[in-house]
Design a protein around this motif. Structure first.
Motif: not given
Length: 128
Positions: A55-56, A59, A62-63
């Motif tokens: 997940h890190g 995140n 995708t940013a």
């Protein structure tokens, strides 16, 4: 004692819109934050470690590149010098080489017995 040496990263496509140095730094920081130097492999914690790493990374990427879809695979490996184990994986895909790609990364949690190493595969697919 045999120590498996894996290249730090391998790019299977050059279409990444995120610089490889940024990907390497991002994955290194996330792995190091999740698995500090004193971490010893604990099977009961692997799900939470993997979830935090995956997940890190999702995140972060995708940013950095909202025009792509991403898939992240993370494999945790317990360092065990008393056995000779190895991992062999293969990936294949049919995609657009101009917009899609795959990058592999290996992170070592140190040389201590029972330490944790991480192998990450990050795939990106251009959005239509």
């Amino acid at each position: 004692m045999t120590v498996l040496k894996v290249p730090n990263s391998t790019t299977l496509s050059s279409s990444s819109k995120i610089p490889l140095e940024t990907l390497t730094e991002t994955c290194t920081n996330i792995c190091a934050d999740t698995l500090p130097p004193d971490t010893v492999y604990d099977a009961s914690k692997t799900s939470s470690w993997n979830e935090k790493i995956v997940h890190g990374i999702l995140n972060a990427v995708t940013a950095l590149s909202p025009k792509h879809k991403f898939i992240v695979y993370a494999t945790l490996i317990r360092q065990d010098y008393s056995s000779s184990s190895s991992i062999h994986t293969t990936s294949g895909a049919f995609w657009n080489n101009k917009t899609d790609g795959l990058w592999n990364f290996s992170w070592s949690g140190g040389d201590k017995e029972g330490g944790v190493n991480v192998v990450i595969s990050l795939a990106w697919i251009g959005k239509d």
